[in-house]
Structures are given as C-alpha cells and as structure tokens.
Enzyme design. Sequence first.
Site, PDB file in Angstrom:
ATOM      1  N   HIS A  65       0.799  -1.233   0.000  1.00 20.71           N
ATOM      2  CA  HIS A  65       0.000   0.000   0.000  1.00 20.71           C
ATOM      3  C   HIS A  65       0.829   1.280   0.000  1.00 20.71           C
ATOM      4  CE1 HIS A  65       0.955  -0.065   4.269  1.00 20.71           C
ATOM      5  NE2 HIS A  65       0.575   1.192   4.332  1.00 20.71           N
TER       6      HIS A  65
HETATM    7  C1  UD1 Z   1      -2.296   5.326   6.204  1.00 17.17           C
HETATM    8  C2  UD1 Z   1      -1.010   5.787   6.878  1.00 17.17           C
HETATM    9  C3  UD1 Z   1       0.069   4.734   6.728  1.00 17.17           C
HETATM   10  C4  UD1 Z   1      -0.418   3.379   7.217  1.00 17.17           C
HETATM   11  C5  UD1 Z   1      -1.710   3.032   6.492  1.00 17.17           C
HETATM   12  C6  UD1 Z   1      -2.284   1.720   6.959  1.00 17.17           C
HETATM   13  C7  UD1 Z   1      -0.500   8.199   6.884  1.00 17.17           C
HETATM   14  C8  UD1 Z   1       0.305   9.259   6.238  1.00 17.17           C
HETATM   15  N1  UD1 Z   1      -0.493   7.018   6.262  1.00 17.17           N
HETATM   16  O1  UD1 Z   1      -2.039   5.212   4.817  1.00 17.17           O
HETATM   17  O2  UD1 Z   1       1.196   5.105   7.496  1.00 17.17           O
HETATM   18  O3  UD1 Z   1       0.567   2.407   6.954  1.00 17.17           O
HETATM   19  O4  UD1 Z   1      -2.671   4.069   6.752  1.00 17.17           O
HETATM   20  O5  UD1 Z   1      -3.469   1.417   6.293  1.00 17.17           O
HETATM   21  O6  UD1 Z   1      -1.092   8.438   7.903  1.00 17.17           O
HETATM   22  N2  UD1 Z   1      -9.533   4.535   2.387  1.00 17.17           N
HETATM   23  C9  UD1 Z   1     -10.662   3.777   2.525  1.00 17.17           C
HETATM   24  N3  UD1 Z   1     -11.131   3.536   3.792  1.00 17.17           N
HETATM   25  C10 UD1 Z   1     -10.509   4.020   4.883  1.00 17.17           C
HETATM   26  C11 UD1 Z   1      -9.360   4.794   4.742  1.00 17.17           C
HETATM   27  C12 UD1 Z   1      -8.875   5.034   3.488  1.00 17.17           C
HETATM   28  O7  UD1 Z   1     -11.264   3.317   1.570  1.00 17.17           O
HETATM   29  O8  UD1 Z   1     -10.992   3.749   5.998  1.00 17.17           O
HETATM   30  C13 UD1 Z   1      -9.015   4.782   1.035  1.00 17.17           C
HETATM   31  C14 UD1 Z   1      -9.290   6.172   0.553  1.00 17.17           C
HETATM   32  O9  UD1 Z   1      -9.585   6.113  -0.797  1.00 17.17           O
HETATM   33  C15 UD1 Z   1      -7.969   6.883   0.739  1.00 17.17           C
HETATM   34  C16 UD1 Z   1      -6.960   5.769   0.567  1.00 17.17           C
HETATM   35  O10 UD1 Z   1      -7.605   4.605   1.059  1.00 17.17           O
HETATM   36  O11 UD1 Z   1      -7.803   7.910  -0.172  1.00 17.17           O
HETATM   37  C17 UD1 Z   1      -5.681   5.997   1.344  1.00 17.17           C
HETATM   38  O12 UD1 Z   1      -5.980   6.257   2.711  1.00 17.17           O
HETATM   39  P1  UD1 Z   1      -5.062   7.228   3.619  1.00 17.17           P
HETATM   40  O13 UD1 Z   1      -5.595   7.229   5.014  1.00 17.17           O
HETATM   41  O14 UD1 Z   1      -4.870   8.510   2.917  1.00 17.17           O
HETATM   42  O15 UD1 Z   1      -3.659   6.568   3.599  1.00 17.17           O
HETATM   43  P2  UD1 Z   1      -3.213   5.068   3.759  1.00 17.17           P
HETATM   44  O16 UD1 Z   1      -2.600   4.684   2.458  1.00 17.17           O
HETATM   45  O17 UD1 Z   1      -4.311   4.214   4.315  1.00 17.17           O
END
Ligand code: UD1
Length: 370
Positions: A205
């Site tokens: 990821h």
């Molecule tokens: C975040 C953390 C990362 C951690 C990871 C674990 C930061 C900078 N990054 O990254 O350190 O390893 O979480 O998962 O804090 N989304 C969903 N559902 C959710 C959350 C996110 O569908 O509950 C999707 C959204 O489209 C979002 C994408 O996942 O845009 C990325 O989510 P985001 O929280 O921005 O970063 P992670 O890649 O999850």
Amino acid sequence: MHICVIVGARPNFMKGAPLVEALRSYSGAKVSLVHTGQHYSANLSDLFFDQLGLPRPEVNLGVGSDSHVRQIARIMEGLQDYFVHVQPDVVVVVGDVNSTLAAALVANKLMLPLAHVEAGLRSFDRSMPEETNRVLTDAVSHLLFTTEPSANENLKREGIGEGKVHFVGNLMIDTLQKHRPKAIALRMPRSLGLQPRNYALLTLHRPANVDTFAQLRRILSALEWIQKEMPVVFPMHPRTSERIYQFGFETVLKGMTGLRCIEPMGYLEFLGLMDGAAVVLTDSGGIQEETTCLGVPCLTLRNNTERPVTVNVGTNELVGNDPERIIAGVSKVLSGSWKKGRLPDAWDGHAAKRVADVLLAADYHQQSYR
Ligand code: UD1
C-alpha cells in the site's frame, strides 16, 4: 489523572488496545480514547475495535480521507476543541500516521504533556510521509517510549534528553501474543483452501510502490513468477485497489491463476494467515515486526526500514521493489535456507504495562512537561 489516548488509522489500533487495557486496570486513572476517523471503513476500523476489545471512543472526529494537509488540519481543529474542553493531564499518541502528528502538534500548541509510543524509529527517507510524522512528533514529545535499541540511538543523536526516553518493548507484540490462539483457532489457511506453510501472503500500500504505473507493474511481474511456485493471498488495501483499477491492471491480475485477491481482513483473520504462511511479502512497517515475532520469513518490498531490529535479529530482509531481488528472496525461502531469527529484547507481551507505569508515575505539573 486523566490520560487521553489518540488513535486514527488501522496500525494504531493494535498499539492503543493494550495500553488502554493496562491503564484501565489502575483505579486512579481516567482514560479517554479518541478516534480521529482517519480510517473509517468497517474493515479498517470498526472490525479492529471489536476484535481487539477496544472500548467505544469518547469521540470520533470523523475526518476521513483527503489531502494530507486537509486531513491533518481537520484533526487539529477537532482535537483542539476536545482538549480545551476536557483538559487532559497527558496526551498519548502512537505510531507514525497523520493522526499521530496532528495530535502531537495540538498538544504542543496547548502546552499539554505529550507521550509518544513507538518513538525514535527512523527510515532516513523523507519521501515517506510517516518519516516526517515521526521526527516532528518526537521533537515535541515529553515522554518517548521505544521498541528497539536503534530508536534510542536515533533520539540521542537528535539531542533528545535520555531522561525522557524509555525502552519498553513493543505494544503491538502484546496484542499479537494475546490474540494469537484465537487467530489460529479460526483455521484461516484451510478456510481459504490453502495448505499451512505452502502459500505466500502479500500486502502492498505504500505510495512509492503503488502510486505509479511503472513501479506497480514491476511488482506485479514478480508476482507473476511467485504465484506459479505457490498460491499467493493478497488482501488489498483500498489505495492499491484504486490504483489497480486506475492503471488498468485488473486483467493482469485475473490472468494469474495462483493469485487470490481479497478484501482487507480483520486483525484475527490476518494474524491467522500470517501465522500459517511460508513467506510474507509486504511494504508495511508493523508486519515486519509481527512476522519476526511469529518466526515467519518476511520480504520487505522497500529499500529501507525504520525497524532494523527485524533484519538484524528477526526474520526480515529488505528486497526493494526490483522483481529480480523479490524473486531471489522467495527462491531462498523455497530452498529452506532463510534465517531463523529470534525475538528482539523486551518483545515479551508486557510492554503496555511498562508504559502505563511510567505514565502514571509522572508528575505532569513539573516545568519540564510544558
Ligand atoms: C495510512 C497511513 C500509513 C499506514 C496506512 C495503513 C498516513 C500518512 N499514512 O495510509 O502510514 O501504513 O494508513 O493502512 O497516515 N480509504 C478507505 N477507507 C478508509 C481509509 C482510506 O477506503 O478507511 C481509502 C481512501 O480512498 C484513501 C486511501 O484509502 O484515499 C488511502 O488512505 P489514507 O488514510 O490517505 O492513507 P493510507 O494509504 O491508508
């Protein structure tokens, strides 16, 4: 004493759970749990609360996904109002996600004592958002709890007084040890039609691995080889599914008959799968530690790690995202010549108690906490 513990994203929940439990076993402590809502999908958040026995949060800020700036800003606004209202004696943040940094900055601006669990880890790679989150959070923390010796060395080099730093071990390993029997009892490999020790488990990821077409394609080309050698299970993070769709890689994945793509799993299900795997391929931080604890070979698809003890002492090796190195790593596992590793010091299931003891013994009225 009022202790406020902040969690926000999936990797925080495994660290918050044993701490809240340890703190609540002391009668003098009022513990409030705040969820920023950085992660909000049921299988990235609620499921973890249920399986880990985390109490419902006092408040969920519901910030959700957005640009990092907007996400951090929203968490900061919400937490400022909450902290001003409840005036905690100490704020505790865990890990390195955006919620960790946002809460640390608010505590600093409101001059509240701040403790950081999992302090001092450094990848020395500032292109990772988590690295900035770590450095800045540690710079404003009053109590810094570390999981491995490299963290103490890093904090010393950055001029952080040794009196503030406590080597306590790993709270995520407290959680793993507590829940492992339940996870094994689920018989996850068999329920997916897999033979224990005869499959690979993949998680991916990191933006550096999944956000560009060329890089993701390279990793998929290694996967094409691996899934012919043994079945590969791939619980796919939402960021990665979005990119696969965006880059048009669905047909590439469908063509791999040994690959099983599934939704992100609950904590217990994933732990059960890790426990039975022949090898885990990952770019996560926490999974490097969990596989070391389980004694399962881990190939980290990055060129650096903020958790060097997993390489020096544990079962982890860095293979980057070059297909040849990834394939060479899997071949080494298949040939039975992977290192055995051992458990790092103080990863003994009692880290949360050590943190709780320090938090409760501190005198937060002292000038050094302002
Ligand atoms: C975040 C953390 C990362 C951690 C990871 C674990 C930061 C900078 N990054 O990254 O350190 O390893 O979480 O998962 O804090 N989304 C969903 N559902 C959710 C959350 C996110 O569908 O509950 C999707 C959204 O489209 C979002 C994408 O996942 O845009 C990325 O989510 P985001 O929280 O921005 O970063 P992670 O890649 O999850």
